[in-house]
Design an enzyme around this catalytic site. Structure first.
Site, PDB file in Angstrom:
ATOM      1  N   ASN A   8      45.702   7.223  20.143  1.00  0.00           N
ATOM      2  CA  ASN A   8      46.303   6.556  21.313  1.00  0.00           C
ATOM      3  C   ASN A   8      47.784   6.316  21.033  1.00  0.00           C
ATOM      4  O   ASN A   8      48.131   5.485  20.205  1.00  0.00           O
ATOM      5  CB  ASN A   8      45.558   5.226  21.537  1.00  0.00           C
ATOM      6  CG  ASN A   8      46.211   4.345  22.586  1.00  0.00           C
ATOM      7  OD1 ASN A   8      47.053   4.802  23.366  1.00  0.00           O
ATOM      8  ND2 ASN A   8      45.839   3.073  22.598  1.00  0.00           N
ATOM      9  N   LYS A  10      49.940   5.008  22.981  1.00  0.00           N
ATOM     10  CA  LYS A  10      50.428   3.833  23.728  1.00  0.00           C
ATOM     11  C   LYS A  10      51.740   4.187  24.463  1.00  0.00           C
ATOM     12  O   LYS A  10      51.933   5.351  24.812  1.00  0.00           O
ATOM     13  CB  LYS A  10      50.611   2.630  22.796  1.00  0.00           C
ATOM     14  CG  LYS A  10      49.385   2.376  21.928  1.00  0.00           C
ATOM     15  CD  LYS A  10      49.392   1.028  21.279  1.00  0.00           C
ATOM     16  CE  LYS A  10      48.208   0.935  20.346  1.00  0.00           C
ATOM     17  NZ  LYS A  10      47.970  -0.405  19.868  1.00  0.00           N
ATOM     18  N   HIS A  93      41.115  -1.103  27.077  1.00  0.00           N
ATOM     19  CA  HIS A  93      41.819  -1.362  25.819  1.00  0.00           C
ATOM     20  C   HIS A  93      42.261  -2.833  25.816  1.00  0.00           C
ATOM     21  O   HIS A  93      42.635  -3.376  26.859  1.00  0.00           O
ATOM     22  CB  HIS A  93      43.029  -0.424  25.684  1.00  0.00           C
ATOM     23  CG  HIS A  93      43.653  -0.496  24.322  1.00  0.00           C
ATOM     24  ND1 HIS A  93      44.505  -1.513  23.972  1.00  0.00           N
ATOM     25  CD2 HIS A  93      43.522   0.285  23.222  1.00  0.00           C
ATOM     26  CE1 HIS A  93      44.871  -1.346  22.702  1.00  0.00           C
ATOM     27  NE2 HIS A  93      44.289  -0.254  22.227  1.00  0.00           N
ATOM     28  N   GLU A  95      44.879  -4.256  25.028  1.00  0.00           N
ATOM     29  CA  GLU A  95      46.223  -4.523  25.588  1.00  0.00           C
ATOM     30  C   GLU A  95      46.153  -4.570  27.116  1.00  0.00           C
ATOM     31  O   GLU A  95      46.884  -5.347  27.749  1.00  0.00           O
ATOM     32  CB  GLU A  95      47.219  -3.460  25.088  1.00  0.00           C
ATOM     33  CG  GLU A  95      47.572  -3.704  23.627  1.00  0.00           C
ATOM     34  CD  GLU A  95      47.906  -2.471  22.817  1.00  0.00           C
ATOM     35  OE1 GLU A  95      48.198  -1.410  23.403  1.00  0.00           O
ATOM     36  OE2 GLU A  95      47.853  -2.566  21.577  1.00  0.00           O
ATOM     37  N   GLU A 165      37.056  -2.372  18.624  1.00  0.00           N
ATOM     38  CA  GLU A 165      38.403  -2.635  18.128  1.00  0.00           C
ATOM     39  C   GLU A 165      38.617  -4.145  18.039  1.00  0.00           C
ATOM     40  O   GLU A 165      38.980  -4.788  19.050  1.00  0.00           O
ATOM     41  CB  GLU A 165      39.438  -2.034  19.081  1.00  0.00           C
ATOM     42  CG  GLU A 165      39.323  -0.534  19.228  1.00  0.00           C
ATOM     43  CD  GLU A 165      40.653   0.078  19.617  1.00  0.00           C
ATOM     44  OE1 GLU A 165      41.189   0.864  18.835  1.00  0.00           O
ATOM     45  OE2 GLU A 165      41.176  -0.253  20.695  1.00  0.00           O
ATOM     46  N   GLY A 171      47.063  -3.084  15.055  1.00  0.00           N
ATOM     47  CA  GLY A 171      48.493  -3.112  14.723  1.00  0.00           C
ATOM     48  C   GLY A 171      48.883  -4.158  13.694  1.00  0.00           C
ATOM     49  O   GLY A 171      50.068  -4.421  13.497  1.00  0.00           O
ATOM     50  N   SER A 211      44.095  -0.638  12.840  1.00  0.00           N
ATOM     51  CA  SER A 211      44.838  -0.410  11.589  1.00  0.00           C
ATOM     52  C   SER A 211      44.261   0.713  10.724  1.00  0.00           C
ATOM     53  O   SER A 211      44.290   0.636   9.492  1.00  0.00           O
ATOM     54  CB  SER A 211      44.938  -1.711  10.787  1.00  0.00           C
ATOM     55  OG  SER A 211      45.708  -2.654  11.499  1.00  0.00           O
TER      56      SER A 211
HETATM   57  C1  PEP Z   1      44.633   0.687  19.165  1.00  0.00           C
HETATM   58  O1  PEP Z   1      45.538   0.110  19.758  1.00  0.00           O
HETATM   59  O2  PEP Z   1      43.696   1.212  19.770  1.00  0.00           O
HETATM   60  C2  PEP Z   1      44.693   0.730  17.704  1.00  0.00           C
HETATM   61  C3  PEP Z   1      43.598   0.997  17.065  1.00  0.00           C
HETATM   62  O3  PEP Z   1      45.913   0.465  17.142  1.00  0.00           O
HETATM   63  P1  PEP Z   1      46.299   0.500  15.586  1.00  0.00           P
HETATM   64  O4  PEP Z   1      45.637   1.713  14.984  1.00  0.00           O
HETATM   65  O5  PEP Z   1      47.780   0.599  15.564  1.00  0.00           O
HETATM   66  O6  PEP Z   1      45.775  -0.757  14.985  1.00  0.00           O
END
Ligand code: PEP
Length: 247
Positions: A8, A10, A93, A95, A165, A171, A211
């Protein structure tokens, strides 16, 4: 066994970045046995599709409208995504849930819209840090699944992938322990079994996201019940994401 490895992007990258990215990334994953997908921003979907045609890499979108057409300024419909060659869409998601106040009801409408056009769906679920600390993660995840999938038939689940997640891991570089992920896999499977059947729960595809990087990817992807990874930050670097895709 084949894993699903999804990246992703973003709200990152320019058109030129996408061009350079695909040129570096595609040859590096050409021998991978995993199912790979990239999720660039809407503006680059058509361009990315052209770049990906010579590969098996799937194209994903980061969001979709809950409406099918009409006076919804700024929205992008499932039909539009389908018409430019999108295969999969991320829905719910964290966000989108947090910053754009998307509730389970709207997420459910989006899922139905996407499925009706033959798109695969990645439904993202996961708890905040305070929900984890207050032991509320089970009820949060159960609700996101039961309300997100409300009204769907069991045969539609084959086109749904659930990404766990934990929001506190997105992040941040902070990752859950293996036993915490194993517990959530059980929570998700039990919920699907209660809502549908044991068979549906056995066949459920569950990803881990939060992450993930080239160093820890293999350990997450090897957790029983985890069928792949949803990668954010680390997917922006084509070399690193290729390493993850080649696990
Ligand atoms: C995400 O936003 O779906 C995600 C997994 O981000 P990150 O890998 O940066 O933690």
């Amino acid at each position: 066994m084949k894993k699903l490895i999804y990246g992703n992007f973003k709200m990152n990258s320019t058109l030129l970045d996408i061009e350079k990215y695909t040129e570096t990334f595609i040859p590096k994953v050409s021998l991978s046995k995993n199912e790979i997908a990239i999720f660039p921003p809407f503006t680059y979907l058509m361009f990315a599709k052209q770049k990906l045609t010579s590969s098996k890499i799937l194209l994903g979108a980061q969001n979709v409208s809950s409406e099918s057409k009409g006076a919804f300024t700024g929205e992008v419909s499932a039909q539009m995504l389908k018409s430019v060659g999108v295969d999969i869409v991320l829905i719910g998601h964290s966000e989108r849930r947090k910053l754009f106040l998307e509730k389970n009801e709207i997420i459910n409408k989006k899922i139905k819209e996407a499925l009706s056009l033959g798109l695969k769906v990645v439904l993202c679920v996961g708890e905040t840090k305070s929900e984890r600390l207050n032991n509320r993660y089970t009820e949060v995840i159960q609700k996101e699944i039961s309300e997100g999938l409300k009204g769907l038939y069991e045969n539609e689940l084959k086109n749904i992938i659930i990404a766990y997640e934990p929001i506190w891991s997105i992040g941040t570089g902070v990752v859950p322990e293996v036993k915490q992920i194993e517990e959530v896999v059980k929570i998700i499977k039990t919920e699907i079994s209660n809502e549908y059947s044991l068979n549906a729960s056995k066949n459920a595809k569950i990803l881990y996201g939060g992450s993930v990087n080239a160093i820890n990817a293999k350990s997450f992807a090897s957790i029983p019940g985890i069928g792949g990874l949803l990668v954010g930050g680390a997917s922006l670097n084509p070399e690193e994401f290729a390493k993850i895709c080649n696990i």
